[in-house]
Design a protein around this motif. Structure first.
Motif, short mmCIF file in Angstrom:
data_model
loop_
_atom_site.label_atom_id
_atom_site.label_comp_id
_atom_site.label_asym_id
_atom_site.label_seq_id
_atom_site.Cartn_x
_atom_site.Cartn_y
_atom_site.Cartn_z
N LYS A 566 48.00 -33.18 -65.01
CA LYS A 566 46.63 -33.00 -64.54
C LYS A 566 46.15 -31.59 -64.88
CE LYS A 566 46.87 -36.05 -60.46
NZ LYS A 566 48.12 -36.01 -59.71
N THR A 567 44.83 -31.41 -64.88
CA THR A 567 44.24 -30.09 -65.11
C THR A 567 44.10 -29.35 -63.78
OG1 THR A 567 41.97 -30.87 -64.78
CG2 THR A 567 42.90 -31.04 -67.01
N ALA A 568 43.77 -28.06 -63.87
CA ALA A 568 43.51 -27.27 -62.66
C ALA A 568 42.38 -27.89 -61.86
CB ALA A 568 43.18 -25.83 -63.03
N ALA A 569 41.34 -28.34 -62.54
CA ALA A 569 40.21 -28.96 -61.84
C ALA A 569 40.65 -30.23 -61.12
CB ALA A 569 39.09 -29.28 -62.84
N ASN A 570 41.54 -30.99 -61.75
CA ASN A 570 42.06 -32.20 -61.09
C ASN A 570 42.78 -31.84 -59.80
OD1 ASN A 570 43.05 -33.71 -64.26
ND2 ASN A 570 41.12 -33.88 -63.16
N PHE A 571 43.62 -30.80 -59.86
CA PHE A 571 44.39 -30.43 -58.67
C PHE A 571 43.50 -29.84 -57.58
CE2 PHE A 571 48.29 -30.68 -61.32
CZ PHE A 571 49.04 -31.47 -60.48
N ILE A 572 42.46 -29.12 -57.97
CA ILE A 572 41.52 -28.61 -56.96
C ILE A 572 40.84 -29.78 -56.26
CG2 ILE A 572 39.33 -27.38 -56.66
CD1 ILE A 572 40.30 -25.48 -58.91
N HIS A 573 40.48 -30.80 -57.03
CA HIS A 573 39.86 -31.99 -56.43
C HIS A 573 40.86 -32.74 -55.56
CE1 HIS A 573 36.27 -34.58 -56.51
NE2 HIS A 573 37.13 -35.55 -56.25
N GLN A 574 42.10 -32.81 -56.02
CA GLN A 574 43.15 -33.47 -55.24
C GLN A 574 43.34 -32.77 -53.90
OE1 GLN A 574 46.63 -34.88 -57.38
NE2 GLN A 574 47.99 -34.06 -55.81
N TRP A 575 43.33 -31.43 -53.93
CA TRP A 575 43.47 -30.67 -52.69
C TRP A 575 42.34 -30.99 -51.71
CZ3 TRP A 575 46.37 -28.08 -49.50
CH2 TRP A 575 45.77 -27.26 -48.53
N LYS A 576 41.14 -31.12 -52.23
CA LYS A 576 39.98 -31.31 -51.36
C LYS A 576 39.87 -32.73 -50.83
CE LYS A 576 37.01 -27.72 -53.40
NZ LYS A 576 35.76 -27.47 -54.17
N ALA A 592 50.42 -22.34 -56.84
CA ALA A 592 51.44 -21.28 -56.78
C ALA A 592 52.02 -20.99 -58.16
CB ALA A 592 52.55 -21.68 -55.81
N THR A 593 52.32 -22.03 -58.90
CA THR A 593 52.90 -21.85 -60.23
C THR A 593 51.96 -21.09 -61.14
OG1 THR A 593 54.18 -23.90 -59.99
CG2 THR A 593 53.84 -23.08 -62.24
N ASN A 594 50.66 -21.32 -60.93
CA ASN A 594 49.66 -20.70 -61.80
C ASN A 594 48.97 -19.51 -61.15
OD1 ASN A 594 49.37 -22.59 -64.33
ND2 ASN A 594 49.62 -23.94 -62.56
N ASN A 595 49.51 -19.04 -60.00
CA ASN A 595 49.00 -17.85 -59.31
C ASN A 595 47.49 -17.91 -59.08
OD1 ASN A 595 51.51 -16.18 -59.14
ND2 ASN A 595 51.42 -16.45 -61.36
N MET A 596 47.06 -19.07 -58.59
CA MET A 596 45.63 -19.28 -58.33
C MET A 596 45.30 -18.93 -56.88
SD MET A 596 45.26 -22.92 -60.36
CE MET A 596 43.58 -23.21 -59.80
N LYS A 597 44.15 -18.28 -56.67
CA LYS A 597 43.77 -17.88 -55.31
C LYS A 597 43.55 -19.06 -54.39
CE LYS A 597 41.80 -13.27 -55.74
NZ LYS A 597 40.64 -12.42 -55.41
N GLU A 598 43.34 -20.23 -54.98
CA GLU A 598 43.20 -21.44 -54.15
C GLU A 598 44.44 -21.68 -53.29
OE1 GLU A 598 40.18 -22.00 -57.34
OE2 GLU A 598 42.24 -21.22 -57.23
N LEU A 599 45.55 -21.05 -53.66
CA LEU A 599 46.77 -21.19 -52.88
C LEU A 599 46.55 -20.78 -51.43
CD1 LEU A 599 49.81 -21.71 -52.63
CD2 LEU A 599 50.22 -19.44 -53.62
N SER A 600 45.74 -19.77 -51.20
CA SER A 600 45.52 -19.31 -49.83
C SER A 600 44.79 -20.35 -48.98
CB SER A 600 44.75 -17.99 -49.81
OG SER A 600 43.46 -18.16 -50.35
N GLU A 601 44.13 -21.33 -49.63
CA GLU A 601 43.50 -22.41 -48.87
C GLU A 601 44.55 -23.22 -48.10
OE1 GLU A 601 40.10 -23.24 -48.53
OE2 GLU A 601 40.02 -21.17 -49.29
N ASP A 620 56.06 -15.58 -52.70
CA ASP A 620 56.77 -15.55 -53.99
C ASP A 620 55.83 -15.49 -55.18
OD1 ASP A 620 59.23 -15.69 -52.70
OD2 ASP A 620 59.22 -17.88 -52.67
N SER A 621 54.53 -15.42 -54.94
CA SER A 621 53.56 -15.45 -56.03
C SER A 621 53.05 -14.05 -56.36
CB SER A 621 52.38 -16.34 -55.66
OG SER A 621 51.54 -15.70 -54.72
#
Length: 810
Positions: A566-576, A592-601, A620-621
């Motif tokens: 999946k793409t980053a956009a897919n995973f952001i949608h999956q999270w929501k 986390a693997t991609n050090n995205m700030k969305e992790l803090s959500e 760990d990020s």
């Protein structure tokens, strides 16, 4: 039975499997159900214990009958006993019988030929000498001598005197002659004569107690429903009995007296569990009562003796530990579920142990889902799957195994964790109503008898009207699991999305997989149900607007390893928008693997343990020190209700090392939760290092778990010679556990500071004593960190200490 949970399960099992015999002749030996020549009918025992010799004096009246064909002989399992007399009972009189005995089995010539179904009773006078019997254990049980005398002479002032038994697989024949096979069932009565100061526990009901003139007491226990010999139990000791009840039946918890205040906190959900399982299965709890007892130095995690479950001492927890979580809750429900699957209906052979252990393993998911919500159930299910997947050797084994080197080998990650995940897939495939109706069918058809995997299949087929051989052949009588790669392609012009799934496991086997696939546009989704039956297969779905997410295995039930492209956009949608625990966890892992700030959500998730997981991934990020992430952690701490999540959120601030969090650390260092207090103390040791030593000494008086680790680190760094007694006593009295393995190296590091050579050696003795208490099959995992700490100590202290360590390490 539950694995020895004091240590990390999976690595231990891998070590145990590495030690498997190299002889492969067992691959040609079919392990079927034990032939029935004679059937057990009733077992009557009169036993007395010799604490000085660690012997048991037994008298037995064993009633049997030929299974079908006439017979004039009887073979009984009787391991390592002294046999004094064997006779045929004729009313009240005895007639001596001829027999031979090889120290393992009794071969008895009966007084005549008995017809099929014709009862006869033999009498045996014997002495059991369990400490003189050597029997191999398993990954689930570290030895198998059946009858255990704990501190029988009272020489260890810090340990109570106890007796307990452990029967599975075939160890109860160390203390009672029997046909020690799971496909035998017998009622029983046991007269136990013990010092009057002790209480006893056995199967069934306590009928009477008689005080004797010599300061002993004889307790009479009776079990009037049939159960297998390996489920017989005796327990003796100075226990407090905490009384509870379920529908008028006794429910009691036998604990050491100083643990009595905490017993309900640990075991108090038992009546609710009994109701939940009774209602779900449509089969009321089938036995006369249900007791649980905690035994010192127990050789397994827990054991489902009929009406009398035995737990290891790791079950003991105080209020501060319980504030984090009841770490023993899933063990308690696992053993309780065995009272149906294992005790009411018992595997007919060890090859079919899945009908006992896979069921009990899955009961943990069922209970957590009911009591704590679907996220908790899904987390339990995922943890079980991960335990199985991290051992590559497990993929080579069938769930039902008719070929194995030793019967103990089947108690592994396949019979437990893989089997539980197979049941999760089956439940999803047939639906909840059919799943539980099928379990009801299996139980009611086979109650007080034996079962096997095919009988389970027939029960499901009768209810569902479907042929399920394909499922059983694939998952029960086959090995391994799918490894898949999932790719996505979109053709906007044609309005088609294509999902391509490829099975990449390095075998010729292709798994047949029913899959739910959800296609999302915004919050709206459409479900498609497809079957994967080829090694590589594509599925096409129409769209008018390109999907925001295509979620394969939408119910997250598949036992597989996947690479999901999946793409980053897919995973952001999956999270929501995707609702399940695993949907959100997968998104957190991607962030986390991609050090995205969305992790803090993830710190805002509705499920406490997922908030904790997100916090751990943040630490760990590369974004751990980001100002926005730190603000998110502060906000989470302010409203956090899950103590372990709060500890992880505090750890984010601890890692920053910023003194502005000092007041927050001080506020939490006295928290009733050990994990929260540990994180706060760790923070204070960084922002106020000059005061950390005095704080460590202050909190050492009441420290367990994470708090012990933090304090130990501070003491090792800043402690002095004067702290030896405090540090050594704290280490020596801590229980056998994975934590103590880690603490051993820390303690060895502290000993480098100690100048008194006698004290250094005393500390080494404590470490070696602990190491020698660890079962040998686990030492491949536990020895390296302990030995590394000792080697470092020897190098620091010189030849005398190095040689001393070398002499003791065997």
């Amino acid at each position: 039975m539950f694995f020895l949970l004091a240590f990390a399960v999976s690595p231990l099992l891998m070590i145990a499997q590495d030690d498997a015999p190299k002889d492969t002749s067992w691959k040609k030996i079919y392990r079927g159900t034990n032939p029935k020549i004679n059937d057990l009918v009733h077992t009557k025992l009169d036993v007395k214990f010799d604490y000085e010799k660690a012997w048991m004096y037994g008298k037995e009246w064993l009633t049997l009958k030929p299974h079908f064909y006439p017979t004039d002989s009887l073979t009984l399992d009787a391991k390592g006993m002294d046999i004094k007399e064997i006779a045929m009972m004729k009313g009240a009189s005895k007639s001596p019988l001829k027999y031979t005995y090889d120290g393992w089995q009794l071969r008895i010539n009966l007084d005549r030929t008995y017809k099929g179904g014709e009862n006869y009773t033999i009498y045996i006078d014997y002495t059991s000498k369990p400490n003189e019997v050597k029997v191999k254990g398993s990954a689930a049980i570290n030895d198998a001598k059946g009858l255990y005398f704990i501190n029988p002479r009272g020489e260890d002032k810090d340990k109570p005197t106890q007796i307990w038994t452990q029967g599975e697989t075939e160890a109860n024949s160390v203390w009672m002659p029997t046909i020690d096979k799971p496909n035998q069932k017998t009622t029983d009565e046991i007269y136990m004569t013990v010092p009057a100061k002790y209480v006893t526990l056995s199967n069934g009901l306590l009928i009477s107690q008689k005080k004797n003139a010599d300061g002993t007491r004889t307790d009479y226990w009776k079990m009037d429903l049939p159960h297998s010999p390996y489920l017989f139990f005796m327990g003796v000791g100075d226990f407090a009995i905490i009384k509870d009840s379920y529908k008028g039946k006794e429910v009691s918890y036998y604990v050491e007296k100083e643990q009595a205040p905490y017993a309900r906190g640990v075991f108090g959900l038992t009546p609710e569990m009994m109701k939940f399982y009774s209602d779900k299965l449509g089969v009321e709890y089938p036995w006369q009562k249900y007791n649980q007892i905690v035994g010192r130095d127990y050789v397994s995690g827990a054991m489902e003796n009929t009406t009398a479950t035995l737990h290891q001492e790791s079950a003991y927890q105080n209020f501060r530990q319980l504030a984090d979580e009841n770490s023993w809750e899933t063990v308690i429900c696992h053993e309780l579920f065995h009272q149906w699957f294992g005790d009411l209906v018992t595997t007919e052979s060890w090859s079919n142990i899945t009908v006992n252990e896979s069921m009990a393993d899955y009961s943990q998911t069922l209970w957590m889902e009911y009591k704590h919500g679907k996220d908790a159930g899904d987390r339990e299910n995922f943890n079980g799957m991960q335990n199985y997947l991290q051992d590559p050797a497990s993929a080579m084994k069938n769930l039902v195994r008719f070929y194995y080197a030793d019967k103990e080998d089947v108690f592994d990650l396949v019979s437990y964790q893989k089997g539980g995940r197979v049941l999760h897939m089956l439940r999803n495939y047939v639906g909840d109503d059919a799943f539980f109706k099928s379990l009801n069918n299996y139980l009611t058809t086979n109650k007080f008898k034996n079962g096997e995997s095919d009988q389970m299949r027939l029960a499901f087929e009768e209810v569902t009207g479907q042929d399920l051989n394909w499922f059983w052949n694939q998952w029960y009588f086959g090995s391994g699991h799918p490894v898949v790669k999932i790719d996505y392609a979109y053709d906007d012009a044609a309005g088609k999305a294509t999902v391509t799934i490829e099975q990449t496991q390095k075998t010729d086997k292709v798994f047949r997989l029913p899959l739910a696939i959800d296609v999302y546009n915004g919050a709206n989704k459409k479900r498609y149900t497809v079957w994967m039956e080829d090694k590589k297969q594509s599925f096409t779905f129409p769209y008018t607007q390109r999907p925001d997410l295509i979620n394969v295995d939408a119910d997250k039930v598949m036992l597989w390893v996947k690479t999901d492209n999946k793409t980053a956009a897919n995973f952001i949608h999956q999270w929501k928008y995707a609702p399940l625990y695993m949907d959100r966890k997968e998104a957190i892992d991607y962030f986390a693997t991609n050090n995205m700030k969305e992790l803090s959500e993830g710190l805002k998730d509705k499920f406490g343990y997922l908030r904790r997981y997100a916090a751990q991934r943040i630490i760990d990020s590369k974004i751990a020190g980001d100002a926005d992430v730190l603000k998110a952690a502060e906000a989470a701490i302010a409203t956090e209700t899950n103590r372990t999540a709060k500890a992880a959120e505090l750890d984010i601030l601890v890692k920053s090392g910023d003194a502005k969090y000092t007041s927050l650390f001080k506020k939490n260092v006295d928290d009733s939760s050990y994990s929260v207090a540990a994180s706060a103390l760790q923070g204070l040791s960084i922002v106020d290092p000059g005061n950390s030593y005095s704080l460590a000494k202050k909190y050492m008086k009441d420290a367990k778990g994470d708090l012990v680790q933090v304090i130990s680190g501070i003491i090792v760094e800043k402690g002095t010679e004067a702290d030896f007694d405090m540090v050594a006593n704290s280490y020596d009295k801590s229980p056998l556990s994975q934590e103590k393995v880690q603490a051993s190296a820390t303690f060895a590091g502290y000993l480098e500071k100690v100048q008194n050579i006698a004290n250094v050696k005393k500390g080494i003795d404590m470490i070696i004593k602990f190491r020698n208490q660890i079962p040998e099959q686990y030492r491949g995992f536990t020895d390296p960190p302990i030995k590394a700490g000792l080697d470092k100590l020897g190098k620091a202290k010189g030849a005398e200490i190095a040689d001393y360590i070398k002499t003791l390490w065997k």
